[in-house]
Scaffold this motif. Structure first.
Motif, PDB file in Angstrom:
ATOM      1  N   GLU A  21       0.764  -1.244  -0.095  1.00  0.00           N
ATOM      2  CA  GLU A  21       0.046  -0.059   0.037  1.00  0.00           C
ATOM      3  C   GLU A  21       0.904   1.299  -0.007  1.00  0.00           C
ATOM      4  O   GLU A  21       0.514   2.254  -0.756  1.00  0.00           O
ATOM      5  N   LEU A  22       2.059   1.150   0.560  1.00  0.00           N
ATOM      6  CA  LEU A  22       2.987   2.178   0.610  1.00  0.00           C
ATOM      7  C   LEU A  22       3.662   2.362  -0.558  1.00  0.00           C
ATOM      8  O   LEU A  22       4.478   3.403  -0.957  1.00  0.00           O
ATOM      9  N   GLY A  23       3.626   1.478  -1.564  1.00  0.00           N
ATOM     10  CA  GLY A  23       4.441   1.590  -2.705  1.00  0.00           C
ATOM     11  C   GLY A  23       6.071   1.309  -2.540  1.00  0.00           C
ATOM     12  O   GLY A  23       6.575   1.860  -3.283  1.00  0.00           O
ATOM     13  N   LEU A  24       6.458   0.731  -1.450  1.00  0.00           N
ATOM     14  CA  LEU A  24       7.785   0.347  -1.179  1.00  0.00           C
ATOM     15  C   LEU A  24       8.185  -0.833  -1.836  1.00  0.00           C
ATOM     16  O   LEU A  24       7.693  -1.857  -1.710  1.00  0.00           O
ATOM     17  N   GLU A  25       9.532  -0.704  -2.276  1.00  0.00           N
ATOM     18  CA  GLU A  25      10.561  -2.060  -2.781  1.00  0.00           C
ATOM     19  C   GLU A  25      10.948  -2.810  -1.511  1.00  0.00           C
ATOM     20  O   GLU A  25      11.296  -1.922  -0.644  1.00  0.00           O
ATOM     21  N   TYR A  26      10.668  -4.198  -1.734  1.00  0.00           N
ATOM     22  CA  TYR A  26      11.357  -4.667  -0.596  1.00  0.00           C
ATOM     23  C   TYR A  26      11.664  -6.091  -1.227  1.00  0.00           C
ATOM     24  O   TYR A  26      11.319  -6.624  -2.338  1.00  0.00           O
ATOM     25  N   GLU A  27      12.281  -6.887  -0.554  1.00  0.00           N
ATOM     26  CA  GLU A  27      12.623  -8.301  -0.540  1.00  0.00           C
ATOM     27  C   GLU A  27      11.863  -9.204   0.418  1.00  0.00           C
ATOM     28  O   GLU A  27      11.914  -8.940   1.459  1.00  0.00           O
ATOM     29  N   LEU A  28      11.460 -10.257  -0.021  1.00  0.00           N
ATOM     30  CA  LEU A  28      10.620 -11.286   0.798  1.00  0.00           C
ATOM     31  C   LEU A  28      11.334 -12.408   1.234  1.00  0.00           C
ATOM     32  O   LEU A  28      11.810 -13.042   0.251  1.00  0.00           O
ATOM     33  N   ARG A  29      11.681 -12.906   2.328  1.00  0.00           N
ATOM     34  CA  ARG A  29      12.238 -14.191   2.764  1.00  0.00           C
ATOM     35  C   ARG A  29      11.352 -14.742   3.636  1.00  0.00           C
ATOM     36  O   ARG A  29      10.500 -14.376   4.595  1.00  0.00           O
ATOM     37  N   THR A  30      10.827 -16.177   3.033  1.00  0.00           N
ATOM     38  CA  THR A  30       9.933 -16.822   3.798  1.00  0.00           C
ATOM     39  C   THR A  30      10.403 -17.839   4.693  1.00  0.00           C
ATOM     40  O   THR A  30      11.614 -18.570   4.275  1.00  0.00           O
ATOM     41  N   TRP A  31       9.905 -17.794   5.818  1.00  0.00           N
ATOM     42  CA  TRP A  31      10.307 -19.048   6.911  1.00  0.00           C
ATOM     43  C   TRP A  31       9.146 -19.991   6.994  1.00  0.00           C
ATOM     44  O   TRP A  31       8.090 -20.012   6.469  1.00  0.00           O
ATOM     45  N   GLU A  74       5.125   6.265  10.144  1.00  0.00           N
ATOM     46  CA  GLU A  74       5.847   7.494  10.456  1.00  0.00           C
ATOM     47  C   GLU A  74       7.156   7.958   9.473  1.00  0.00           C
ATOM     48  O   GLU A  74       7.082   9.281   9.162  1.00  0.00           O
ATOM     49  N   ARG A  75       7.560   6.752   9.083  1.00  0.00           N
ATOM     50  CA  ARG A  75       8.641   7.329   8.096  1.00  0.00           C
ATOM     51  C   ARG A  75       8.142   7.600   6.868  1.00  0.00           C
ATOM     52  O   ARG A  75       8.853   8.631   6.234  1.00  0.00           O
ATOM     53  N   GLU A  76       7.154   7.046   6.269  1.00  0.00           N
ATOM     54  CA  GLU A  76       6.867   7.599   4.924  1.00  0.00           C
ATOM     55  C   GLU A  76       5.603   8.802   5.009  1.00  0.00           C
ATOM     56  O   GLU A  76       5.225   9.231   4.123  1.00  0.00           O
ATOM     57  N   GLY A  77       5.103   8.947   6.448  1.00  0.00           N
ATOM     58  CA  GLY A  77       4.218  10.332   6.409  1.00  0.00           C
ATOM     59  C   GLY A  77       2.981   9.825   5.650  1.00  0.00           C
ATOM     60  O   GLY A  77       2.197  10.958   5.524  1.00  0.00           O
ATOM     61  N   ARG A  78       2.379   8.655   5.921  1.00  0.00           N
ATOM     62  CA  ARG A  78       1.217   8.236   5.286  1.00  0.00           C
ATOM     63  C   ARG A  78       0.600   7.272   5.695  1.00  0.00           C
ATOM     64  O   ARG A  78       1.050   6.396   6.433  1.00  0.00           O
ATOM     65  N   LEU A  79      -0.828   6.858   5.529  1.00  0.00           N
ATOM     66  CA  LEU A  79      -1.565   5.878   6.159  1.00  0.00           C
ATOM     67  C   LEU A  79      -1.761   5.876   7.605  1.00  0.00           C
ATOM     68  O   LEU A  79      -2.279   4.842   8.312  1.00  0.00           O
ATOM     69  N   ALA A  80      -1.621   6.853   8.104  1.00  0.00           N
ATOM     70  CA  ALA A  80      -1.889   7.185   9.695  1.00  0.00           C
ATOM     71  C   ALA A  80      -1.937   8.389   9.988  1.00  0.00           C
ATOM     72  O   ALA A  80      -1.351   9.408   9.627  1.00  0.00           O
TER      73      ALA A  80
END
Length: 216
Positions: A21-31, A74-80
């Protein structure tokens, strides 16, 4: 680089959804919940209690999904809502309430899925935890009767905090008893951002669509 440590159908669904929802790029590691990997020193360095989720971001690791949600918004300043805004207290309340409900889901997972043999289960405790889950569902049912989202102002990270709950609640409660909550679940799962949660995989622990209470 942002890396989310994830198990499908767990509390990390909240963070995966929010990252989308924030449109951030990320890597997913599944456990896995069942292979012991969460108890290794490698993972305990990220999350001391050996629990999912953990998020690597800004040169550190953050654990506890509520803390991650607050940090990201708080970091992105959105959705709260920001501190001092009218809905800030409502936001914080419902972020915490989502975890209250998740605790009851966790207890029912232990009863229905993890405890073996079945004779080890306590039917009175199963009934009590189901009743407690129903109390939280009734609160959401009332809250959602005049709104589409948790906050009146619209979609927020408080909705994302219910990501795990949306998937699990109606494994133990009949959705026909909670039509507003069930409709909310359907709206949230239809959001484009939620597609990443679905794509990450099914929770392998659930082998049934619904878990009936045993007689006794």
């Amino acid at each position: 680089m942002i890396r989310l440590h994830h198990i499908p159908g767990s509390r990390s669904d909240r963070i995966l959804w929010l990252l989308e929802e924030l449109g951030l790029e990320y890597e997913l590691r599944t456990w896995s919940l069942t292979d012991g990997s969460l108890r290794t020193p490698e993972f305990r360095d990220l999350s001391p209690a050996g629990r999912i989720p953990a998020l690597e971001i800004d040169g550190r690791a953050i654990f506890e999904s509520g803390a991650i949600v607050q940090y990201l918004t708080e970091r992105e300043g959105r959705l709260a809502p920001k501190s001092g805004e009218t809905e800030r207290a409502d936001f914080l309340e419902w972020v915490s309430f989502a975890e209250t409900q998740a605790y009851q889901l966790q207890a029912l997972n232990i009863h229905h899925v993890f405890l073996r043999p079945e004779a080890a289960r306590s039917v009175p405790h199963m009934k009590l935890d189901t009743m407690r889950l129903a109390v939280t569902a009734k609160a959401l049912e009332r809250h959602l009767q005049d709104r589409e989202y948790i906050l009146k102002s619209g979609f927020s990270a408080a909705d994302c905090m219910f990501g795990f709950n949306l998937y699990a609640t109606f494994r133990f409660l009949h959705e026909t008893d909670f039509p507003n909550f069930a409709a909310y679940r359907d709206r949230m799962m239809a959001r484009p951002g939620y597609a990443a949660v679905k794509a990450s995989g099914e929770n392998p622990l659930y082998t049934r669509d619904f878990y009936e209470l045993p007689d006794g």
